[in-house]
Design an enzyme around this catalytic site. Structure first.
Site, mmCIF file in Angstrom:
data_model
loop_
_atom_site.group_PDB
_atom_site.id
_atom_site.type_symbol
_atom_site.label_atom_id
_atom_site.label_comp_id
_atom_site.label_asym_id
_atom_site.label_seq_id
_atom_site.Cartn_x
_atom_site.Cartn_y
_atom_site.Cartn_z
ATOM 1 N N GLY A 76 0.831 -1.200 0.000
ATOM 2 C CA GLY A 76 0.000 0.000 0.000
ATOM 3 C C GLY A 76 0.863 1.246 0.000
ATOM 4 N N CYS A 103 5.186 -6.215 1.775
ATOM 5 C CA CYS A 103 5.581 -4.811 1.855
ATOM 6 C C CYS A 103 4.834 -4.108 3.006
ATOM 7 C CB CYS A 103 5.371 -4.120 0.515
ATOM 8 S SG CYS A 103 6.315 -2.589 0.314
ATOM 9 N N TYR A 104 3.859 -3.238 2.700
ATOM 10 C CA TYR A 104 3.097 -2.594 3.765
ATOM 11 C C TYR A 104 2.442 -3.644 4.667
ATOM 12 C CZ TYR A 104 -0.442 0.187 6.205
ATOM 13 O OH TYR A 104 -1.218 0.762 7.177
ATOM 14 N N HIS A 190 8.134 -7.547 -3.469
ATOM 15 C CA HIS A 190 6.874 -7.880 -4.142
ATOM 16 C C HIS A 190 7.051 -9.151 -4.978
ATOM 17 C CE1 HIS A 190 4.497 -4.246 -3.231
ATOM 18 N NE2 HIS A 190 5.679 -3.667 -3.147
ATOM 19 N N GLU A 192 4.883 -10.888 -6.379
ATOM 20 C CA GLU A 192 3.871 -11.028 -7.420
ATOM 21 C C GLU A 192 4.278 -10.448 -8.765
ATOM 22 O OE1 GLU A 192 2.854 -7.097 -5.333
ATOM 23 O OE2 GLU A 192 3.707 -9.053 -4.825
ATOM 24 N N SER A 244 -20.337 -7.959 -28.528
ATOM 25 C CA SER A 244 -19.453 -7.017 -29.210
ATOM 26 C C SER A 244 -18.534 -7.704 -30.203
ATOM 27 C CB SER A 244 -18.594 -6.266 -28.181
ATOM 28 O OG SER A 244 -17.644 -7.136 -27.601
ATOM 29 N N GLY A 245 -18.365 -9.023 -30.059
ATOM 30 C CA GLY A 245 -17.471 -9.755 -30.948
ATOM 31 C C GLY A 245 -16.096 -9.987 -30.360
ATOM 32 N N GLY A 246 -15.814 -9.365 -29.221
ATOM 33 C CA GLY A 246 -14.538 -9.596 -28.559
ATOM 34 C C GLY A 246 -14.539 -10.922 -27.819
ATOM 35 N N VAL A 247 -13.391 -11.287 -27.294
ATOM 36 C CA VAL A 247 -13.284 -12.581 -26.618
ATOM 37 C C VAL A 247 -14.160 -12.626 -25.378
ATOM 38 C CG1 VAL A 247 -11.247 -11.858 -25.286
ATOM 39 C CG2 VAL A 247 -11.670 -14.289 -25.691
ATOM 40 N N ASP A 248 -14.363 -11.501 -24.697
ATOM 41 C CA ASP A 248 -15.158 -11.496 -23.470
ATOM 42 C C ASP A 248 -16.631 -11.790 -23.754
ATOM 43 O OD1 ASP A 248 -12.749 -10.688 -22.410
ATOM 44 O OD2 ASP A 248 -13.299 -8.570 -22.388
ATOM 45 N N SER A 249 -17.233 -10.976 -24.616
ATOM 46 C CA SER A 249 -18.661 -11.165 -24.886
ATOM 47 C C SER A 249 -18.910 -12.438 -25.687
ATOM 48 C CB SER A 249 -19.243 -9.952 -25.627
ATOM 49 O OG SER A 249 -18.725 -9.841 -26.927
ATOM 50 N N SER A 250 -17.959 -12.845 -26.524
ATOM 51 C CA SER A 250 -18.129 -14.076 -27.304
ATOM 52 C C SER A 250 -18.057 -15.302 -26.399
ATOM 53 C CB SER A 250 -17.058 -14.169 -28.394
ATOM 54 O OG SER A 250 -17.190 -13.110 -29.318
ATOM 55 N N LYS A 396 -8.256 -11.512 -18.099
ATOM 56 C CA LYS A 396 -8.355 -11.759 -19.532
ATOM 57 C C LYS A 396 -7.785 -13.121 -19.925
ATOM 58 C CE LYS A 396 -9.391 -9.098 -22.381
ATOM 59 N NZ LYS A 396 -10.627 -8.786 -23.127
#
Length: 540
Positions: A76, A103-104, A190, A192, A244-250, A396
């Site tokens: 943080g 860290c924090y 960190h 990550e 929309s045709g993108g990978v998310d909505s498809s 994603k």
């Protein structure tokens, strides 16, 4: 720029059920305002163990009900000695659940358990060599001298009672500490971030050796549970899906169709901000190849008119989001009654749309709004649909894995992310029909040349941006006064951070020459070499 969810007592059982059914083994990340809290969650998920980010205000009682296998305290921006520094419920230390402070999070652990934290003689930012004092437990198989990423101005001066030293760096005497008996661990670096070479091994040690988790968070498990939850939530109601045709909505369309079949109606709203040829190709692909019916709505004039004279990017997003929902509502009345609206909202959408998160007790700022997403920040308050967002907790790369597992073709799985407001936020300033046509033609050339050289899958995104200024040029011995096009080509793993791509010069040369020669109204091409942070991927 993170958003974290506090689980109120009255809804805890519902949240517990939602998370627990997907995977009863989970790691909770308590967010103390770090830029990397969601990145921590993603790294833990890579071990095939479910993780989720909650607010640092989550109580010990709430955590006990969730029953996580482990807890991570994020970093943080604060010092633990700041007047309004965020603190955790002190009862958390007594839960008997393994805790990793980053860290924090480590400094808070030290301060609350009786140690001392002071301003470091030398602040440490960037790469540092980690010298291991205890190569067991948390640091098993972490190579001595490995690189870890530091970012801190405070440092642990004195460890709390019961803690042992695990590792140090040249400037940080206590870079990693542990109370082995209580399974409390702290690291000043960190693990990550990708720059921490030994970070993955450390995370794996915490997940499997210390928390005793099993790798059951898989794509198959998610798909099965998502389908069950969709069916349980929707019942026999009908669902309208914003395609929309993108990978998310498809991916969402395939998932919803598998779950509820013909009770799903996909509607593609052509708001006029799509890339060249995409609307026609999308509708044909879904109807003829995937056999999923799509209702096409031409709303180009409506959206363009709504943005007339608007230059502020947040206002653009708000207007596009508002009009988007209104068109859906109107379409739903014509197509039949719908109770639910399905959206392909992802975790990064939620993260970047976070409103400033203020602690009601102290006024402490924990998260900062970066930009609204049309399907998060732009939704009207009087929305009459109930939302179905099965992908809301996925990154994603996880969505792509889900898409592949349910049969989505590779050309859509690997499609570069495209913002909901489309080209309207890749035109800086006012959006006009002329500027849209210029940007479409330039953007098509970028994609054609990247594809032609087999580089498309090498980049996270590759696109053009139109600036609202003009510069002097010379073409055919004549003076020109035309727009510049910005090339934005970046690499990334999850969209949370990104770097500009080292595109071969000959590719940039061809793209530049083609745009200047083929796109009327452009006489200059520039290349954006800004990483994220400090910039964002999109310009607006």
């Amino acid at each position: 720029m993170t958003t974290a969810v506090t689980l109120p007592t009255e809804v805890m059982s519902q949240e517990e059920k939602s998370l627990g059914q997907v995977n009863r083994q989970m790691i909770v990340i308590l967010d103390f305002g770090s830029q990397y809290s969601e990145l921590i969650a993603r790294r833990f998920r890579e071990t095939q163990v479910y993780s989720e980010v909650l607010s640092y205000r989550t109580t010990a009682a709430q955590l006990r009900k969730l029953n996580p296998k482990g807890i991570v305290f994020s970093g943080g921006p604060n010092s633990v000695y700041d007047k309004n520094a965020p603190k955790c419920d002190p009862e958390i230390w007594s839960l008997g659940i393994p805790i990793l402070g980053v860290c924090y999070g480590m400094q808070l652990m030290v301060k609350q358990l009786g140690g001392e934290v002071t301003t470091a003689d030398l602040a440490e930012y960037g790469k540092a060599s980690l010298h291991i004092d205890d190569p067991t437990d948390l640091l098993t198989n972490v190579e001595d001298g490995t690189t870890m990423w530091m970012s801190h101005g405070d440092s642990v001066q004195k460890m709390p009672p019961g803690f042992d030293l695990l590792a140090h760096t040249e400037n940080t005497p206590c870079a990693a500490i542990a109370d082995h008996e209580r399974k409390l661990y702290g690291v000043q670096f960190h693990p990550e971030v990708v720059h921490s070479i030994g970070g993955s091994a450390l995370i794996s040690n915490f997940v499997f050796q210390i928390c005793n988790c099993k790798p059951t968070w898989t794509t198959e498990a998610f798909v099965e549970e998502a389908i069950r939850e969709i069916r349980a939530k929707v019942g026999h109601k009908r669902v309208l899906l914003a395609l929309s045709g993108g990978v998310d909505s498809s991916t969402l369309a395939f998932l919803m169709h598998r779950a509820i079949g013909d009770r799903l109606t996909c509607v593609f709203i052509d708001q006029g901000f799509m890339r060249k040829y995409e609307p026609e190709r999308l509708v044909k692909l879904f109807q003829e190849q995937f056999h999923i019916p799509v209702e096409y709505v031409n709303a180009r004039e409506r959206f363009l008119s709504a943005l007339n004279g608007v230059t502020d990017p947040e206002e653009k997003r708000r207007i596009v989001g508002h009009e988007f929902i209104r068109v859906f509502e109107e379409s739903s009345k014509e197509l039949g009654p719908f109770d639910y609206l399905a959206q392909g909202t992802l975790y990064p959408d939620v993260i970047e749309s976070a409103d400033t998160n203020m602690d009601p007790g102290t006024g402490e700022r924990v998260a900062v709004k970066i930009k609204s997403h049309h399907n998060v920040g732009g939704l009207p308050k009087d929305l009459r649909f109930k939302l179905v967002e099965p992908l809301r907790k996925l990154f994603k790369d996880e969505v792509r894995k889900v898409g592949r597992s349910i049969g989505l073709p590779e050309e859509i799985v690997q499609r570069h992310p495209f913002p909901g407001p489309g080209l309207s936020i890749r035109i800086i300033g006012e959006v006009t029909a002329e500027r849209l046509n210029i940007l479409r033609d330039a953007d098509l050339i970028v994609r054609q040349e990247i594809n032609r050289r087999g580089l498309y899958n090498e980049y996270w995104q590759a696109f053009a941006v139109l600036l609202p200024i003009r510069s002097v040029g010379v073409m055919g011995d004549k003076r020109t006064y035309a727009f510049p096009i910005v090339l934005r080509i970046i690499t990334s793993e999850d969209g949370m951070t990104a770097d500009w791509a080292r595109v071969p010069y000959d590719v940039l040369e061809v793209i530049s020459n083609r745009i200047v020669n083929e796109v009327k109204g452009v006489n200059r091409v520039v290349f954006d070499i800004t990483s994220k942070p400090p910039g964002t991927i999109e310009w607006e």
